[in-house]
Motif scaffolding. Structure first.
Motif, PDB file in Angstrom:
ATOM      1  N   LEU A  14      30.043  70.966   0.949  1.00 24.85           N
ATOM      2  CA  LEU A  14      30.313  70.366   0.037  1.00 24.85           C
ATOM      3  C   LEU A  14      30.722  68.799   0.548  1.00 24.85           C
ATOM      4  O   LEU A  14      30.079  68.181  -0.178  1.00 24.85           O
ATOM      5  CB  LEU A  14      31.789  70.850  -1.054  1.00 24.85           C
ATOM      6  CG  LEU A  14      32.071  70.568  -1.614  1.00 24.85           C
ATOM      7  CD1 LEU A  14      31.618  69.693  -3.219  1.00 24.85           C
ATOM      8  CD2 LEU A  14      34.548  70.300  -2.297  1.00 24.85           C
ATOM      9  N   LEU A  15      31.608  68.130   1.691  1.00 26.73           N
ATOM     10  CA  LEU A  15      31.414  67.275   1.991  1.00 26.73           C
ATOM     11  C   LEU A  15      30.389  66.961   2.724  1.00 26.73           C
ATOM     12  O   LEU A  15      29.863  65.632   2.051  1.00 26.73           O
ATOM     13  CB  LEU A  15      32.211  67.679   3.493  1.00 26.73           C
ATOM     14  CG  LEU A  15      33.161  66.196   3.709  1.00 26.73           C
ATOM     15  CD1 LEU A  15      33.173  65.761   3.318  1.00 26.73           C
ATOM     16  CD2 LEU A  15      33.584  66.675   5.805  1.00 26.73           C
ATOM     17  N   PHE A  66      28.299  69.586  14.591  1.00 25.96           N
ATOM     18  CA  PHE A  66      29.314  69.710  15.471  1.00 25.96           C
ATOM     19  C   PHE A  66      30.841  68.672  15.372  1.00 25.96           C
ATOM     20  O   PHE A  66      31.900  69.225  15.720  1.00 25.96           O
ATOM     21  CB  PHE A  66      28.346  68.958  16.291  1.00 25.96           C
ATOM     22  CG  PHE A  66      28.559  69.012  17.967  1.00 25.96           C
ATOM     23  CD1 PHE A  66      28.875  69.628  19.117  1.00 25.96           C
ATOM     24  CD2 PHE A  66      30.103  67.804  18.502  1.00 25.96           C
ATOM     25  CE1 PHE A  66      30.143  70.016  19.948  1.00 25.96           C
ATOM     26  CE2 PHE A  66      30.295  67.884  19.976  1.00 25.96           C
ATOM     27  CZ  PHE A  66      30.261  68.842  20.530  1.00 25.96           C
ATOM     28  N   VAL A  67      29.967  67.473  14.806  1.00 25.37           N
ATOM     29  CA  VAL A  67      31.639  66.465  14.426  1.00 25.37           C
ATOM     30  C   VAL A  67      32.861  68.141  13.691  1.00 25.37           C
ATOM     31  O   VAL A  67      33.607  67.953  13.748  1.00 25.37           O
ATOM     32  CB  VAL A  67      31.542  66.100  13.648  1.00 25.37           C
ATOM     33  CG1 VAL A  67      32.725  64.551  13.289  1.00 25.37           C
ATOM     34  CG2 VAL A  67      30.491  64.692  14.602  1.00 25.37           C
ATOM     35  N   PHE A  68      32.308  68.465  12.656  1.00 23.90           N
ATOM     36  CA  PHE A  68      33.372  69.790  11.743  1.00 23.90           C
ATOM     37  C   PHE A  68      33.845  70.510  12.197  1.00 23.90           C
ATOM     38  O   PHE A  68      34.941  70.583  12.073  1.00 23.90           O
ATOM     39  CB  PHE A  68      32.079  69.906  10.833  1.00 23.90           C
ATOM     40  CG  PHE A  68      32.977  70.349   9.245  1.00 23.90           C
ATOM     41  CD1 PHE A  68      33.533  70.593   8.689  1.00 23.90           C
ATOM     42  CD2 PHE A  68      33.353  72.176   9.720  1.00 23.90           C
ATOM     43  CE1 PHE A  68      33.986  70.799   7.683  1.00 23.90           C
ATOM     44  CE2 PHE A  68      33.400  72.835   8.060  1.00 23.90           C
ATOM     45  CZ  PHE A  68      34.386  72.285   7.045  1.00 23.90           C
ATOM     46  N   GLY A  69      33.365  71.116  13.073  1.00 19.39           N
ATOM     47  CA  GLY A  69      33.854  71.807  14.415  1.00 19.39           C
ATOM     48  C   GLY A  69      34.884  71.330  15.593  1.00 19.39           C
ATOM     49  O   GLY A  69      36.117  71.805  15.276  1.00 19.39           O
ATOM     50  N   LEU A  70      34.832  70.216  15.739  1.00 21.42           N
ATOM     51  CA  LEU A  70      35.817  69.892  15.973  1.00 21.42           C
ATOM     52  C   LEU A  70      36.839  68.993  15.944  1.00 21.42           C
ATOM     53  O   LEU A  70      38.255  69.516  15.591  1.00 21.42           O
ATOM     54  CB  LEU A  70      34.958  68.569  17.185  1.00 21.42           C
ATOM     55  CG  LEU A  70      36.115  67.638  17.831  1.00 21.42           C
ATOM     56  CD1 LEU A  70      36.346  68.617  19.157  1.00 21.42           C
ATOM     57  CD2 LEU A  70      35.437  66.023  18.410  1.00 21.42           C
ATOM     58  N   HIS A 118      34.830  76.327  18.637  1.00 26.02           N
ATOM     59  CA  HIS A 118      35.028  76.205  16.857  1.00 26.02           C
ATOM     60  C   HIS A 118      34.127  74.606  17.426  1.00 26.02           C
ATOM     61  O   HIS A 118      33.217  74.631  15.770  1.00 26.02           O
ATOM     62  CB  HIS A 118      36.063  74.953  16.984  1.00 26.02           C
ATOM     63  CG  HIS A 118      37.301  75.404  16.241  1.00 26.02           C
ATOM     64  ND1 HIS A 118      38.439  76.287  17.003  1.00 26.02           N
ATOM     65  CD2 HIS A 118      37.319  75.822  15.190  1.00 26.02           C
ATOM     66  CE1 HIS A 118      39.324  77.052  15.946  1.00 26.02           C
ATOM     67  NE2 HIS A 118      38.518  76.762  14.865  1.00 26.02           N
ATOM     68  N   LEU A 119      33.815  74.622  18.749  1.00 24.90           N
ATOM     69  CA  LEU A 119      32.874  73.145  18.408  1.00 24.90           C
ATOM     70  C   LEU A 119      31.194  74.048  18.414  1.00 24.90           C
ATOM     71  O   LEU A 119      29.780  73.966  17.469  1.00 24.90           O
ATOM     72  CB  LEU A 119      32.401  73.181  19.872  1.00 24.90           C
ATOM     73  CG  LEU A 119      33.257  71.716  20.350  1.00 24.90           C
ATOM     74  CD1 LEU A 119      32.941  71.574  21.370  1.00 24.90           C
ATOM     75  CD2 LEU A 119      32.909  70.775  18.928  1.00 24.90           C
ATOM     76  N   VAL A 120      30.410  75.769  19.177  1.00 24.28           N
ATOM     77  CA  VAL A 120      30.069  76.612  18.316  1.00 24.28           C
ATOM     78  C   VAL A 120      28.968  76.696  16.819  1.00 24.28           C
ATOM     79  O   VAL A 120      28.735  77.232  16.103  1.00 24.28           O
ATOM     80  CB  VAL A 120      29.953  77.724  19.201  1.00 24.28           C
ATOM     81  CG1 VAL A 120      29.111  78.804  19.130  1.00 24.28           C
ATOM     82  CG2 VAL A 120      30.025  77.414  20.633  1.00 24.28           C
TER      83      VAL A 120
END
Length: 185
Positions: A82-83, A116-120, A157-159
């Motif tokens: 969605l984002l 990646f940024v979303f996981g962070l 979370h990064l993975v």
């Protein structure tokens, strides 16, 4: 046709292909959560088996923790889909960067970077800020055993985010979506 409506048409056409962003987000979230879950299982299987169910006041019971973890991944994958499909965010992802390193990256690679940024971001918000408040308010105390700011949580979370971005980029139809948009277009 104005440049803005042209951008919206390209974004909509490019991300609503045969699979669509909903399925891409859900699938990416599930696969990303599975990859994260494997890391958790390697570091400390008790997190999946007991700690995650304990957050919801449940007893450790086999696959319950895995199912909860995968459900979290699907919900977060849908939020990611969605984002990144909103005009403002997708417009930024399509913007032709002024640096050589970024200008050569196609939209698929940029979606992986966004994952990646979303996981962070998910790591910084959910386990670091929300989980301690949640377990304190519910009295479940399950977070005490979870390495909230541990390297395992950050790495996982990064993975998760990277795999989410990768699967999302592979699942949605990106034909016709280019990165030739200039700032201000």
């Amino acid at each position: 046709m104005s440049a803005e409506s042209n951008t919206n048409t390209i974004a909509t056409a490019g991300l609503s292909g045969s699979i669509g962003w909903l399925v891409g987000g859900a699938l990416g979230g599930a696969v990303g959560a599975a990859a994260f879950g494997l890391l958790l299982w390697l570091f400390d299987p008790g997190i999946l088996e007991g700690t995650i169910p304990a957050i919801y006041g449940l007893e450790a019971a086999g696959l319950v923790g895995w199912l909860i973890h995968l459900a979290h991944g699907v919900v977060l994958g849908l939020a990611f889909g969605l984002l990144v499909t909103r005009d403002r965010v997708f417009g930024v992802l399509r913007t032709n960067a002024e640096t050589e390193a970024l200008s050569g990256a196609g939209i698929a690679l940029r979606l992986v970077g966004a994952g990646f940024v979303f996981g962070l971001t998910v790591w910084a918000i959910l386990p670091v800020l929300v989980l301690p408040v949640w377990t304190g308010a519910t009295g479940t105390g399950g977070a005490g055993e979870f390495p909230i700011v541990g390297i395992e949580s950050l790495l996982g979370h990064l993975v998760f985010g990277t795999v989410l971005g990768l699967v999302f980029a592979a699942a949605v139809d990106l034909r016709g979506v280019s990165t030739d948009r200039r700032l201000g277009d």
